[in-house]
Design a protein around this motif. Sequence first.
Motif, PDB file in Angstrom:
ATOM      1  N   ASP A 177     -23.925  36.485  20.746  1.00  0.00           N
ATOM      2  CA  ASP A 177     -24.975  37.113  21.509  1.00  0.00           C
ATOM      3  C   ASP A 177     -24.823  36.580  22.975  1.00  0.00           C
ATOM      4  O   ASP A 177     -25.092  37.474  24.052  1.00  0.00           O
ATOM      5  CB  ASP A 177     -26.456  36.841  20.891  1.00  0.00           C
ATOM      6  N   HIS A 178     -24.303  35.267  23.341  1.00  0.00           N
ATOM      7  CA  HIS A 178     -24.363  34.752  24.579  1.00  0.00           C
ATOM      8  C   HIS A 178     -22.887  35.054  25.073  1.00  0.00           C
ATOM      9  O   HIS A 178     -22.713  35.193  26.377  1.00  0.00           O
ATOM     10  CB  HIS A 178     -24.578  33.444  24.589  1.00  0.00           C
ATOM     11  N   LEU A 179     -21.951  35.117  24.270  1.00  0.00           N
ATOM     12  CA  LEU A 179     -20.418  34.822  24.783  1.00  0.00           C
ATOM     13  C   LEU A 179     -19.877  36.368  24.765  1.00  0.00           C
ATOM     14  O   LEU A 179     -18.885  36.593  25.525  1.00  0.00           O
ATOM     15  CB  LEU A 179     -19.682  34.152  24.188  1.00  0.00           C
ATOM     16  N   TRP A 180     -20.263  37.350  23.989  1.00  0.00           N
ATOM     17  CA  TRP A 180     -19.450  38.634  24.043  1.00  0.00           C
ATOM     18  C   TRP A 180     -20.234  39.548  25.063  1.00  0.00           C
ATOM     19  O   TRP A 180     -21.168  39.909  25.408  1.00  0.00           O
ATOM     20  CB  TRP A 180     -19.923  39.319  22.575  1.00  0.00           C
ATOM     21  N   PRO A 181     -19.273  39.826  26.024  1.00  0.00           N
ATOM     22  CA  PRO A 181     -19.520  40.822  27.226  1.00  0.00           C
ATOM     23  C   PRO A 181     -20.260  41.784  27.036  1.00  0.00           C
ATOM     24  O   PRO A 181     -21.075  42.170  28.048  1.00  0.00           O
ATOM     25  CB  PRO A 181     -18.366  40.673  28.044  1.00  0.00           C
ATOM     26  N   ASP A 182     -19.816  42.730  26.110  1.00  0.00           N
ATOM     27  CA  ASP A 182     -20.659  43.930  26.102  1.00  0.00           C
ATOM     28  C   ASP A 182     -20.892  44.502  24.748  1.00  0.00           C
ATOM     29  O   ASP A 182     -19.945  44.638  23.841  1.00  0.00           O
ATOM     30  CB  ASP A 182     -19.659  45.155  26.804  1.00  0.00           C
ATOM     31  N   ARG A 183     -22.153  44.391  24.322  1.00  0.00           N
ATOM     32  CA  ARG A 183     -22.622  44.616  22.952  1.00  0.00           C
ATOM     33  C   ARG A 183     -22.510  46.032  22.426  1.00  0.00           C
ATOM     34  O   ARG A 183     -22.497  46.585  21.352  1.00  0.00           O
ATOM     35  CB  ARG A 183     -24.140  44.271  22.733  1.00  0.00           C
ATOM     36  N   ARG A 184     -21.880  47.127  23.351  1.00  0.00           N
ATOM     37  CA  ARG A 184     -21.552  48.351  23.032  1.00  0.00           C
ATOM     38  C   ARG A 184     -20.264  48.523  22.612  1.00  0.00           C
ATOM     39  O   ARG A 184     -19.835  49.335  21.685  1.00  0.00           O
ATOM     40  CB  ARG A 184     -21.744  49.314  24.017  1.00  0.00           C
ATOM     41  N   VAL A 185     -19.466  47.008  22.559  1.00  0.00           N
ATOM     42  CA  VAL A 185     -18.077  47.308  22.003  1.00  0.00           C
ATOM     43  C   VAL A 185     -18.204  46.232  20.678  1.00  0.00           C
ATOM     44  O   VAL A 185     -18.480  45.300  20.764  1.00  0.00           O
ATOM     45  CB  VAL A 185     -17.304  46.625  23.050  1.00  0.00           C
ATOM     46  N   PRO A 186     -17.658  47.023  19.582  1.00  0.00           N
ATOM     47  CA  PRO A 186     -17.705  46.115  18.322  1.00  0.00           C
ATOM     48  C   PRO A 186     -16.853  45.017  18.323  1.00  0.00           C
ATOM     49  O   PRO A 186     -15.899  45.003  18.916  1.00  0.00           O
ATOM     50  CB  PRO A 186     -17.092  47.206  17.407  1.00  0.00           C
ATOM     51  N   ILE A 187     -17.221  43.809  17.911  1.00  0.00           N
ATOM     52  CA  ILE A 187     -16.581  42.571  17.737  1.00  0.00           C
ATOM     53  C   ILE A 187     -16.003  42.462  16.332  1.00  0.00           C
ATOM     54  O   ILE A 187     -16.581  42.699  15.413  1.00  0.00           O
ATOM     55  CB  ILE A 187     -17.686  41.425  17.919  1.00  0.00           C
ATOM     56  N   THR A 188     -14.862  42.003  16.418  1.00  0.00           N
ATOM     57  CA  THR A 188     -13.685  41.874  15.067  1.00  0.00           C
ATOM     58  C   THR A 188     -13.801  40.255  14.873  1.00  0.00           C
ATOM     59  O   THR A 188     -13.930  39.510  15.517  1.00  0.00           O
ATOM     60  CB  THR A 188     -12.373  42.453  15.518  1.00  0.00           C
ATOM     61  N   ASN A 189     -13.090  40.074  13.669  1.00  0.00           N
ATOM     62  CA  ASN A 189     -13.087  38.721  13.304  1.00  0.00           C
ATOM     63  C   ASN A 189     -11.956  37.943  14.209  1.00  0.00           C
ATOM     64  O   ASN A 189     -12.165  36.656  14.504  1.00  0.00           O
ATOM     65  CB  ASN A 189     -12.451  38.717  11.971  1.00  0.00           C
ATOM     66  N   GLU A 190     -10.919  38.707  14.806  1.00  0.00           N
ATOM     67  CA  GLU A 190      -9.991  38.042  15.678  1.00  0.00           C
ATOM     68  C   GLU A 190     -10.789  37.773  16.890  1.00  0.00           C
ATOM     69  O   GLU A 190     -10.414  36.757  17.677  1.00  0.00           O
ATOM     70  CB  GLU A 190      -8.885  38.902  15.909  1.00  0.00           C
ATOM     71  N   ASP A 191     -11.738  38.742  17.456  1.00  0.00           N
ATOM     72  CA  ASP A 191     -12.650  38.281  18.658  1.00  0.00           C
ATOM     73  C   ASP A 191     -13.408  37.208  18.263  1.00  0.00           C
ATOM     74  O   ASP A 191     -13.517  36.266  19.379  1.00  0.00           O
ATOM     75  CB  ASP A 191     -13.348  39.578  19.075  1.00  0.00           C
ATOM     76  N   VAL A 192     -13.882  36.712  17.342  1.00  0.00           N
ATOM     77  CA  VAL A 192     -14.856  35.496  16.913  1.00  0.00           C
ATOM     78  C   VAL A 192     -14.005  34.485  17.268  1.00  0.00           C
ATOM     79  O   VAL A 192     -14.354  33.208  17.723  1.00  0.00           O
ATOM     80  CB  VAL A 192     -15.597  35.925  15.550  1.00  0.00           C
ATOM     81  N   LEU A 193     -12.823  34.385  16.457  1.00  0.00           N
ATOM     82  CA  LEU A 193     -11.673  33.416  16.552  1.00  0.00           C
ATOM     83  C   LEU A 193     -11.545  32.979  18.385  1.00  0.00           C
ATOM     84  O   LEU A 193     -11.397  31.954  18.525  1.00  0.00           O
ATOM     85  CB  LEU A 193     -10.367  33.538  16.003  1.00  0.00           C
ATOM     86  N   ARG A 194     -11.248  34.292  18.985  1.00  0.00           N
ATOM     87  CA  ARG A 194     -10.831  33.891  20.409  1.00  0.00           C
ATOM     88  C   ARG A 194     -12.160  33.255  21.193  1.00  0.00           C
ATOM     89  O   ARG A 194     -12.009  32.451  21.774  1.00  0.00           O
ATOM     90  CB  ARG A 194     -10.377  35.255  21.107  1.00  0.00           C
ATOM     91  N   LEU A 195     -13.247  33.699  20.761  1.00  0.00           N
ATOM     92  CA  LEU A 195     -14.412  33.140  21.406  1.00  0.00           C
ATOM     93  C   LEU A 195     -14.663  31.776  21.227  1.00  0.00           C
ATOM     94  O   LEU A 195     -15.041  30.842  21.903  1.00  0.00           O
ATOM     95  CB  LEU A 195     -15.832  33.852  21.115  1.00  0.00           C
TER      96      LEU A 195
END
Length: 412
Positions: A177-195
Motif C-alpha cells: 500500500d505504501h510502496l506500490w506506485p499506482d494501485r490501478r496497476v495489478p501487482i504480481t508475485n514478482e513485483d512483491v519480490l522486487r519491492l
Amino acid sequence: MTILRVQSLLHRCLSASLVFLSLVACQQTKKEAPLAPPAPKEVEDDRQRVTAPASFTADRARQLGSQLDSAFSYLQKKKGFNGTVLVTKYDQVVYKGAFGYADFRSKDTLTTQTAFQLASVSKQFTAMAIMMLQEQGKLSYDDSVQQYIPSFPYKGITIRALLTHRSGLPNYTYFSDHLWPDRRVPITNEDVLRLMAVHQPGIYYQPNTHFDYSNTGYALLASIVTKASGEPFARFMQKHIFGPLQMTDTFTFSTARAEQHDGVATGHTGGRRKRTPDYLDTVLGDKGVYSTVEDLYKWDQALYTQKLVKQETLAEAFTGSRLRKKDEDYGFGWRIRQVASGDTVVYHAGLWHGYTTYLLRNPKEHSALIVLSNVPNGSLKYVKEIQHLLFPAKPVSMASSSAAERKEKERL
C-alpha cells in the motif's frame, strides 16, 4: 435480541434429533434435498478406508441431512447466510445446498457448482505444490529462500518456516500500500519480490522465534514453486493438481478470468454491495484459488489417496509445528485442533474481498464440512454450532462419572 439468545435458538435448532424447523426459504434460494448415502464406488488400492459404525444407517444419514438443512435455512433467514454447503460423514455426502444469490444485482442464484474465491483456504493447495516438489527431489523443506530467489534480502528463512508461519516477514498487503506506485496497476508475485529486495521493509520477528500468520510467506512459496518446477504457479496448479483431480471448476485468479462472471460468485460487502477486484488480487499463493463445494469434495477425497503425494508426506502437513503447545496448532497450510468428540480435525478459514470460506476435515472418520459464502456478514461465526452437530461430545459413562466425583470429593 441478544447474541446469547440467538446462539440459544440456533443451538436448539441444531440439537433436534427428529424434527427440524419448518422455515420457508427465500424465493431466491436454491437448495438440494438431503442425500442418502451413495452406493460404494470402486476405489484405488492405495486409498485409506474407514468403516462407518453400525449406528450410521441410511436413516441416520437422512436425519443428519435434514438437521443440516434446517440449520442452514435458519442461518439464511435469521443471519443472512448467502452461500453453498457440502457435508460428508464416512466419505458419504449427507448434505449439500445453495442459499441465495451469486450476484445480488443480476439476481443470479447460487448452485453447488458456483465457484468462490477461497481466500486463505487457498494456502493448503500451495502447501501441496511444495510437498509434491519435495517428493520429486526438486526442493527440501530446510532449503533457504535464497536458493530459489537470490535477491531475497532476509537471511535464515527456510521453506519450512514459510509453510508454518515462522518467518517473521512483514505483510505484503500492508507494505505494498505504501510502496506500490499506482494501485490501478495489478501487482504480481514478482513485483512483491522486487519491492522486498529494493525497500527491505522491516521484519516483525526473527525467524523461528514466533508463530505469526503470514500471507507474505505463502506468496513466496508460490514463487518458489515457479522457480523449482520451471512452470508458472497457475499452470503448475492446473497441470498437477486441479487437472488430475478433475476439479473442472477450480482455477487461479487472473485479470482475464475476473471479467468472466458465468458460474462465479461475486464478492459483496456485509451490506450486499458488490466488491470488485483490486491490485492485490493478482498475487497468488496466499489466496487466489477459486473453487466450488463439489470440487472441494474431490480434493477432500483425494487426500485419502496417494494421487498427489504419499500418505507419509501428507502426514507432516497435519502435524503441529508450534513450540509452545496450545489448543490450536498449524501444519503445512492447515490449522489443527480437537473438537468436542475428542477427534483431531484439520481446517482452514478464509476472508478476502467479499468472500468468506471454511473447510474442515476429520480424517479419523473421513468427514468434512465445506462452506463458501460471498457475503461476509458474520453468519459463519455460528459454524461452531454446526461442528457440535457433526462431532458431538461423547457421553460420560457412569463409571468414569463416579470416578470423577470421588476425585472431586478427595480434593475437597
